[in-house]
Design an enzyme around this catalytic site. Structure first.
Site, PDB file in Angstrom:
ATOM      1  N   ALA A  69       0.703  -1.213  -0.122  1.00 51.13           N
ATOM      2  CA  ALA A  69       0.014  -0.279   0.130  1.00 51.13           C
ATOM      3  C   ALA A  69       0.596   1.281  -0.538  1.00 51.13           C
ATOM      4  CB  ALA A  69      -0.835  -0.018   0.781  1.00 51.13           C
ATOM      5  N   THR A  70       1.886   0.836   0.509  1.00 51.70           N
ATOM      6  CA  THR A  70       3.161   2.337   0.677  1.00 51.70           C
ATOM      7  C   THR A  70       3.056   2.955  -1.223  1.00 51.70           C
ATOM      8  OG1 THR A  70       4.249   1.964   3.302  1.00 51.70           O
ATOM      9  CG2 THR A  70       4.949   3.226   1.199  1.00 51.70           C
ATOM     10  N   GLN A 179      -7.008  -0.627   5.027  1.00 54.14           N
ATOM     11  CA  GLN A 179      -7.770  -1.301   6.388  1.00 54.14           C
ATOM     12  C   GLN A 179      -8.769  -1.948   6.272  1.00 54.14           C
ATOM     13  OE1 GLN A 179      -5.937  -2.703   8.920  1.00 54.14           O
ATOM     14  NE2 GLN A 179      -4.179  -0.980   9.113  1.00 54.14           N
ATOM     15  N   SER A 197      -2.874  -3.686   0.322  1.00 54.40           N
ATOM     16  CA  SER A 197      -1.932  -4.920   0.951  1.00 54.40           C
ATOM     17  C   SER A 197      -2.034  -6.190   1.057  1.00 54.40           C
ATOM     18  CB  SER A 197      -1.262  -3.872   2.011  1.00 54.40           C
ATOM     19  OG  SER A 197       0.125  -4.169   1.428  1.00 54.40           O
ATOM     20  N   GLY A 198      -1.088  -6.820   0.148  1.00 52.70           N
ATOM     21  CA  GLY A 198      -1.604  -8.263   0.246  1.00 52.70           C
ATOM     22  C   GLY A 198      -1.838  -8.559   2.323  1.00 52.70           C
ATOM     23  N   HIS A 199      -0.935  -7.969   2.844  1.00 51.64           N
ATOM     24  CA  HIS A 199      -0.129  -8.553   4.391  1.00 51.64           C
ATOM     25  C   HIS A 199      -1.180  -8.194   5.235  1.00 51.64           C
ATOM     26  CE1 HIS A 199       2.172  -5.262   5.534  1.00 51.64           C
ATOM     27  NE2 HIS A 199       1.771  -4.994   4.756  1.00 51.64           N
ATOM     28  N   THR A 235       9.710  -7.026 -13.837  1.00 53.69           N
ATOM     29  CA  THR A 235       9.518  -8.611 -14.099  1.00 53.69           C
ATOM     30  C   THR A 235       8.246  -8.761 -13.065  1.00 53.69           C
ATOM     31  OG1 THR A 235      11.114  -9.642 -14.921  1.00 53.69           O
ATOM     32  CG2 THR A 235       9.808 -11.352 -14.756  1.00 53.69           C
ATOM     33  N   CYS A 321       3.348   1.715  11.771  1.00 48.79           N
ATOM     34  CA  CYS A 321       3.867   2.824  11.559  1.00 48.79           C
ATOM     35  C   CYS A 321       4.618   4.356  12.009  1.00 48.79           C
ATOM     36  CB  CYS A 321       3.503   3.162   9.978  1.00 48.79           C
ATOM     37  SG  CYS A 321       3.015   1.785   9.003  1.00 48.79           S
TER      38      CYS A 321
HETATM   39  N1  PMP Z   1      -2.169   2.382   4.416  1.00 42.59           N
HETATM   40  C1  PMP Z   1      -2.855   1.991   5.988  1.00 42.59           C
HETATM   41  C2  PMP Z   1      -4.050   2.598   6.090  1.00 42.59           C
HETATM   42  C3  PMP Z   1      -2.046   0.831   6.599  1.00 42.59           C
HETATM   43  O1  PMP Z   1      -2.921   0.231   7.386  1.00 42.59           O
HETATM   44  C4  PMP Z   1      -0.949   0.138   5.904  1.00 42.59           C
HETATM   45  C5  PMP Z   1       0.270  -0.466   6.461  1.00 42.59           C
HETATM   46  N2  PMP Z   1       0.352   0.090   7.769  1.00 42.59           N
HETATM   47  C6  PMP Z   1      -0.999   1.253   5.061  1.00 42.59           C
HETATM   48  C7  PMP Z   1      -0.700   1.533   4.721  1.00 42.59           C
HETATM   49  C8  PMP Z   1       1.411   0.243   4.189  1.00 42.59           C
HETATM   50  O2  PMP Z   1       1.102  -0.874   3.691  1.00 42.59           O
HETATM   51  P1  PMP Z   1       2.371  -1.492   3.020  1.00 42.59           P
HETATM   52  O3  PMP Z   1       2.602  -2.283   4.622  1.00 42.59           O
HETATM   53  O4  PMP Z   1       1.429  -2.533   1.825  1.00 42.59           O
HETATM   54  O5  PMP Z   1       3.232  -0.412   2.568  1.00 42.59           O
END
Ligand code: PMP
Length: 379
Positions: A69-70, A179, A197-199, A235, A321
């Site tokens: 997501a970042t 989220q 984001s997948g994780h 790739t 974060c």
């Molecule tokens: N946006 C939100 C709302 C998140 O909660 C997070 C993860 N903490 C991120 C972005 C960043 O995601 P990623 O770890 O996949 O870069």
């Protein structure tokens, strides 16, 4: 161990890992290669992409894989800013965004863009009147998180979209849905761009996507051959994409049933926390049940997180974060520094159990009492 930090990350589910392993083992060709091994990989890649697009009713060219997501947030905000700078230099974001959005805004401000922060009410809901006022002819983008990562406040994206488009039909709407996706139902048609984001959904780390409506344009952040996708060259990481597709299909199954289960666990926690005068519950009527944020007014949140960790219980301060800072979301909602400084986030998932929550509450109450007594003695 009791893991209650599912909003920071989730473990990869067994079936997802199996998909990842199989794709790694049996599909070694580069999906960009023209020979048989490449074609075999390309077929699998296309099928994984088709499955994701069907889940969200979007076109295949509207899906751009990213590392998470970042990156998707960077791609959306910087990509739109660069593509539409001829039209205007104004961007609006909410006060309940993920730190990555604010960092990108700081960068864009240095590049000559003007950033406005839209107000919210004490329940965290975006102030519609303020949003209306802030949209100008030169507003190229509004970015508003679908669900805040600290307090779980969910924004009404459809209504927000209507407001934006009524004020300025050219303004593009992005939402960070990291989220939200996999926890609650979302509609990508409410927005022009969305990050995920997948994780966060029991998928692997290092994969996510940006949804980009065909109606909007982006300047790519990563240039290269453009063979796989001209907006994000390189790739394609086939095993990660296959795993993401699997994780999404699992996550979006029985969404309401899973949410109801999580809501019960959340209520069980709230019933105990609300018995303490020194605990503020930073949950509003707009919070999704997966994220429960509380302020422990009598102890230091980091100390408490470590005390819980001694018992193999894993929770976080505000978010993974932004740990250590004031909680931006709590500050935006109540402007109370002490409350924003002392936040703990307990994040649940449908795999959390009633038994785990009971054990968690026992440990929580013991450790809380111990730390409060220590604080009292040291006064
Ligand atoms: N946006 C939100 C709302 C998140 O909660 C997070 C993860 N903490 C991120 C972005 C960043 O995601 P990623 O770890 O996949 O870069």
């Amino acid at each position: 161990m009791i893991y209650l930090d599912y909003s920071a990350t989730t473990p990869v589910s067994y079936d997802v890992l199996e998909s990842y392993n199989k794709a790694t083992r049996d599909y070694m060709g580069n999906a960009n290669s023209i020979h048989a091994l490449g074609v075999k990989s390309k077929v699998l890649l296309n099928s994984a992409t088709k499955q994701i697009c069907e889940l969200f009713h979007i076109q295949e060219e509207e899906l751009i894989y990213t590392s998470g997501a970042t990156e998707a947030n960077n791609m959306a905000l910087k990509g739109i800013a660069m593509a539409y700078r001829g039209r205007g230099n104004h961007i609006i974001v909410s006060k309940l965004e993920h730190p990555s959005i604010y960092k990108i805004c700081d960068f864009l401000e240095k590049q000559g863009f003007s950033i406005s922060y839209v107000d919210n009410d004490q329940d965290g809901l975006v102030d519609f009147e303020d949003l209306k006022k802030k949209i100008k002819p030169e507003t190229i983008l509004v970015s508003i998180c679908a669900v805040n990562s600290e307090v779980g406040v969910r924004q009404p994206l459809k209504t927000i979209r209507q407001i934006i488009k009524k004020e300025n039909n050219n303004t593009i709407f992005h939402s960070d849905m990291t989220q939200a996706i996999g926890k609650i139902a979302v509609n990508l048609f409410d927005v022009d761009l969305a990050s995920m984001s997948g994780h966060k959904i029991f998928g692997p780390k290092g994969i996510g996507f940006l949804y980009k409506s065909n109606k909007v344009h982006l300047v790519p952040l990563i240039h290269g051959s453009g063979k796989f996708n001209e907006l994000r060259s390189g790739t394609p990481p086939l095993p990660l994409i296959v795993a993401l597709s699997k994780a999404l299909r699992i996550a979006l199954t029985d969404l309401e049933k899973k949410e109801a289960l999580v809501r019960k666990l959340n209520q069980k926690l709230v019933a105990i926390f609300s018995q303490y005068e020194s605990i503020c519950i930073n949950q509003t009527k707009y919070s999704i049940p997966h994220i429960l944020n509380i302020s422990l007014l009598q102890v230091r949140p980091e100390t408490f997180v470590h005390a819980m960790e001694e018992n193999e219980v894993y929770i976080s301060t505000n978010t993974a974060c932004s740990s250590g800072d004031l909680s931006t979301a709590v500050m935006a909602m109540c402007q109370d520094k002490q409350r924003a400084r002392s936040t703990i986030r307990i994040s649940l998932s449908h795999v959390s159990t009633n038994e785990e929550i009971s054990r968690f509450l026992n440990i929580f109450q013991l450790e809380y009492k111990k730390l409060v007594n220590l604080m009292e003695k040291s006064k």
